[in-house]
Design a protein around this motif. Structure first.
Motif, mmCIF file in Angstrom:
data_model
loop_
_atom_site.group_PDB
_atom_site.id
_atom_site.type_symbol
_atom_site.label_atom_id
_atom_site.label_comp_id
_atom_site.label_asym_id
_atom_site.label_seq_id
_atom_site.Cartn_x
_atom_site.Cartn_y
_atom_site.Cartn_z
ATOM 1 N N ASP A 53 -10.615 25.877 21.562
ATOM 2 C CA ASP A 53 -10.092 27.158 22.043
ATOM 3 C C ASP A 53 -10.853 28.358 21.482
ATOM 4 N N GLY A 54 -12.052 28.121 20.941
ATOM 5 C CA GLY A 54 -12.822 29.223 20.377
ATOM 6 C C GLY A 54 -13.884 29.722 21.334
ATOM 7 N N ASP A 55 -14.172 31.029 21.279
ATOM 8 C CA ASP A 55 -15.249 31.567 22.106
ATOM 9 C C ASP A 55 -16.589 31.403 21.371
ATOM 10 N N PHE A 56 -17.654 31.838 22.015
ATOM 11 C CA PHE A 56 -18.996 31.645 21.457
ATOM 12 C C PHE A 56 -19.133 32.320 20.095
ATOM 13 N N TYR A 57 -18.627 33.534 19.992
ATOM 14 C CA TYR A 57 -18.749 34.274 18.734
ATOM 15 C C TYR A 57 -17.982 33.573 17.618
ATOM 16 N N GLN A 58 -16.764 33.129 17.914
ATOM 17 C CA GLN A 58 -15.951 32.455 16.895
ATOM 18 C C GLN A 58 -16.596 31.142 16.447
ATOM 19 N N LEU A 59 -17.115 30.380 17.393
ATOM 20 C CA LEU A 59 -17.766 29.122 17.040
ATOM 21 C C LEU A 59 -19.027 29.355 16.227
ATOM 22 N N SER A 60 -19.757 30.410 16.538
ATOM 23 C CA SER A 60 -20.959 30.738 15.767
ATOM 24 C C SER A 60 -20.600 31.113 14.341
ATOM 25 N N THR A 61 -19.506 31.847 14.193
ATOM 26 C CA THR A 61 -19.052 32.232 12.858
ATOM 27 C C THR A 61 -18.639 31.008 12.050
ATOM 28 N N VAL A 62 -17.935 30.090 12.677
ATOM 29 C CA VAL A 62 -17.516 28.861 12.006
ATOM 30 C C VAL A 62 -18.730 28.037 11.595
ATOM 31 N N GLU A 63 -19.711 27.922 12.492
ATOM 32 C CA GLU A 63 -20.910 27.133 12.200
ATOM 33 C C GLU A 63 -21.685 27.719 11.025
ATOM 34 N N ALA A 64 -21.797 29.038 10.996
ATOM 35 C CA ALA A 64 -22.515 29.695 9.902
ATOM 36 C C ALA A 64 -21.792 29.490 8.578
ATOM 37 N N ARG A 65 -20.470 29.596 8.611
ATOM 38 C CA ARG A 65 -19.682 29.406 7.386
ATOM 39 C C ARG A 65 -19.761 27.962 6.920
ATOM 40 N N LEU A 66 -19.781 27.030 7.861
ATOM 41 C CA LEU A 66 -19.879 25.615 7.526
ATOM 42 C C LEU A 66 -21.210 25.314 6.836
ATOM 43 N N ARG A 67 -22.298 25.891 7.340
ATOM 44 C CA ARG A 67 -23.602 25.709 6.681
ATOM 45 C C ARG A 67 -23.571 26.253 5.259
ATOM 46 N N ASN A 68 -22.932 27.400 5.110
ATOM 47 C CA ASN A 68 -22.848 28.030 3.790
ATOM 48 C C ASN A 68 -22.076 27.171 2.803
ATOM 49 N N LEU A 69 -20.949 26.623 3.248
ATOM 50 C CA LEU A 69 -20.127 25.805 2.357
ATOM 51 C C LEU A 69 -20.797 24.474 2.024
ATOM 52 N N ARG A 70 -21.496 23.900 2.978
ATOM 53 C CA ARG A 70 -22.219 22.662 2.703
ATOM 54 C C ARG A 70 -23.330 22.883 1.690
ATOM 55 N N ALA A 71 -23.965 24.047 1.768
ATOM 56 C CA ALA A 71 -24.996 24.373 0.783
ATOM 57 C C ALA A 71 -24.387 24.528 -0.600
ATOM 58 N N LEU A 72 -23.214 25.169 -0.650
ATOM 59 C CA LEU A 72 -22.524 25.311 -1.936
ATOM 60 C C LEU A 72 -22.119 23.950 -2.490
ATOM 61 N N GLN A 73 -21.654 23.071 -1.620
ATOM 62 C CA GLN A 73 -21.249 21.737 -2.051
ATOM 63 C C GLN A 73 -22.449 20.946 -2.570
ATOM 64 N N ALA A 74 -23.578 21.061 -1.904
ATOM 65 C CA ALA A 74 -24.791 20.375 -2.356
ATOM 66 C C ALA A 74 -25.237 20.899 -3.719
ATOM 67 N N ASP A 75 -25.100 22.200 -3.901
ATOM 68 C CA ASP A 75 -25.466 22.811 -5.179
ATOM 69 C C ASP A 75 -24.561 22.320 -6.291
ATOM 70 N N GLU A 76 -23.267 22.176 -5.995
ATOM 71 C CA GLU A 76 -22.321 21.666 -6.986
ATOM 72 C C GLU A 76 -22.671 20.234 -7.377
ATOM 73 N N ARG A 77 -23.033 19.432 -6.385
ATOM 74 C CA ARG A 77 -23.370 18.044 -6.676
ATOM 75 C C ARG A 77 -24.613 17.938 -7.547
ATOM 76 N N ARG A 78 -25.578 18.837 -7.316
ATOM 77 C CA ARG A 78 -26.788 18.812 -8.139
ATOM 78 C C ARG A 78 -26.485 19.155 -9.594
ATOM 79 N N ASN A 79 -25.447 19.987 -9.782
ATOM 80 C CA ASN A 79 -25.114 20.426 -11.141
ATOM 81 C C ASN A 79 -24.173 19.473 -11.861
ATOM 82 N N ARG A 80 -23.769 18.404 -11.219
ATOM 83 C CA ARG A 80 -22.845 17.464 -11.866
ATOM 84 C C ARG A 80 -23.619 16.473 -12.741
#
Length: 475
Positions: free
Chosen positions: A448-475
């Motif tokens: 039920d999301g429009d193009f702008y909303q889906l783009s925002t979600v995708e960008a945030r998802l990339r950001n969080l995955r990068a943060l998660q990868a960084d956390e794993r490297r520091n463990r």
């Protein structure tokens, strides 16, 4: 690790280390952990604490404790550092500090303090433990440990100090069996926290004699009840020398009167009114008001009104709340109580209007905003709630509760993508990245999301995955 947090009747515990490796007291450059790493360790520990039933998530009480804490922190040289003061539902007299500016306060401490300055004196002492990086300076000796492990050590030390019988399991679980013999608080750190905390207390305008007075009263309680000493004394060992030092320092300071705030009495009354059965709470405050056994009449009547509301005797609760308002004038805590009573009476619209009026006088009192949205949601006015929340999250972008409220209204409005997106931000602020990523993945599939909303979600998802990868490297 759940065992560790379940035993939070404790204070900051610093492992004993050989004297020759300790940095010189007062020289915080000896801290081996960076401020950002300290914060990450504290945030990791807070994830566990917030999951515990003993964590008291009451907006009004949290606001009060943080108001006193902010006043103390403003007197420090670390006034720019983020501090978070929080309450633990525990009747023992205690408080504890963790790396990164997190300070926990037992409800028993607030109830035991006879004046606001006494309460502030303990917050000042704990704040000094943070600003002098006491625990961080010793955690830094644990080489090549990950942030989760260091956070586990913090929680393990706290729990082990309070419950020696769980020490082995907690320490082993934290992969830190080598520090079991280092659980004693260093006397030097305690003295430094006294000295620096005293300075904070003085500079923040509280009565400096309160520190020595409160600690001396607890010490006397220890002598009277040897097997039931206040928990604060067990986790912050006191000596007559330290008490005398505090009292001598107070004698050399020009006395400044520091009257207790209205919030001090109202907060204590709210805690007491929530204890025991509603009938017991009503009886306690009714007798106190009848016999004039109170330090503050408004506080006693506020407690009676709160207890009556718990007992669902709303007419009498409303009458007592009006009596409190006549004593203290317009006050957000009193008006929030009156609003809760109106909701209980079935007058949600009246509660909404009352809160809106109170917000016009105290727009920065966050508990009013939370209550306003709660009432709107209870009335089914989710669009109005979302409009209000949209402005609030811009002002308080790190308030997890606001995103949680957003998620509730989005769900009620059938907006699935936005519901999952708001939940994701809630989990991010609570420090649970995997759950946040999962919510964003659900948002992508919501349909039920429009193009702008889906783009925002995708960008945030990339950001969080990068943060998660960084956390794993520091463990």
């Amino acid at each position: 690790m759940r065992t560790a947090v379940a035993c939070l009747s404790l204070a900051l515990v610093v492992p004993q280390a050989p004297a020759q490796i300790l940095p010189e007291l007062g020289d915080t450059s000896g801290a081996l952990l960076s401020p950002s790493l300290e914060r990450k360790i504290g945030e990791q520990a807070m994830q566990e604490i917030r999951r515990e039933p003993s964590y008291l998530d009451d907006p009004e009480l949290t606001e009060y404790v943080n108001e006193v804490g902010r006043r103390v922190v403003a007197a420090t040289s670390d006034a720019q550092q983020d501090f978070e003061f929080f309450l633990v539902r525990d009747n023992t007299i205690n408080a504890f500090a963790m790396p990164g500016g997190f300070v926990g306060v037992h409800t028993g401490l607030l109830l035991a303090a006879q004046t606001e300055s006494e309460f502030a004196s303990v917050l000042a002492h704990e704040t000094a433990h943070v600003t002098q990086h006491h625990l961080a300076r010793l955690l830094g000796k644990q080489d090549q440990m990950s942030i989760p492990t260091l956070a586990a050590i913090v929680l393990g030390l706290l729990a082990a100090r309070s419950r020696p019988d769980v020490t082995q399991a907690v320490i082993a679980g934290a992969s830190a069996a080598n520090i079991q013999s280092q659980l004693n608080y260093t006397r030097d750190f305690e003295r430094e926290a006294d000295r620096i905390g005293f300075q904070y207390l003085e500079q923040s305008g509280f009565d400096v004699s309160a520190m020595g007075t409160f600690f001396e009263r607890m010490q006397k309680a220890t002598r009277l009840y040897e097997n039931n000493a206040p928990a604060y004394l067990k986790t912050h060992p006191l000596t007559s020398e330290r008490i005398a030092d505090m009292q001598n320092r107070a004698q050399n300071v020009v006395y400044k009167q520091s009257p207790d705030s209205v919030e001090f009495y109202l907060s204590r009354a709210k805690l007491v009114a929530a204890q025991g059965t509603p009938r017991e709470a009503v009886a306690h405050f009714r007798e106190a008001v009848r016999d004039h056994r109170y330090a503050d009449e408004a506080g006693a009547r506020y407690g009676l009104s709160s207890a009556l509301a718990r007992a669902r005797d709303f007419p009498r609760a409303a009458s007592e709340a009006e009596a409190v308002q006549k004593l203290v004038g317009p006050h957000p805590m009193v008006e929030l109580l009156m609003a809760r009573i109106r909701v209980g009476q079935g007058d949600a619209a009246g509660a909404r209007d009352l809160i809106r009026s109170s917000l016009s006088r105290t727009p920065n009192y966050r508990p009013l905003h939370y209550a306003y949205v709660d009432v709107l949601q209870g009335m089914g006015q989710h669009q109005a709630a979302l409009a209000w929340l949209g402005d609030l999250v811009k002002v308080y972008p790190r308030a997890a509760r606001l995103y949680s409220l957003q998620a509730k209204s989005y769900a009620a409005s059938g907006k699935r993508l936005l519901h999952h997106q708001a939940l994701a931000e809630t989990y991010v602020l609570q420090g649970t990245l995997p759950a946040a990523i999962e919510q964003l993945q659900l948002a992508q599939k919501s349909g039920d999301g429009d193009f702008y909303q889906l783009s925002t979600v995708e960008a945030r998802l990339r950001n969080l995955r990068a943060l998660q990868a960084d956390e794993r490297r520091n463990r």
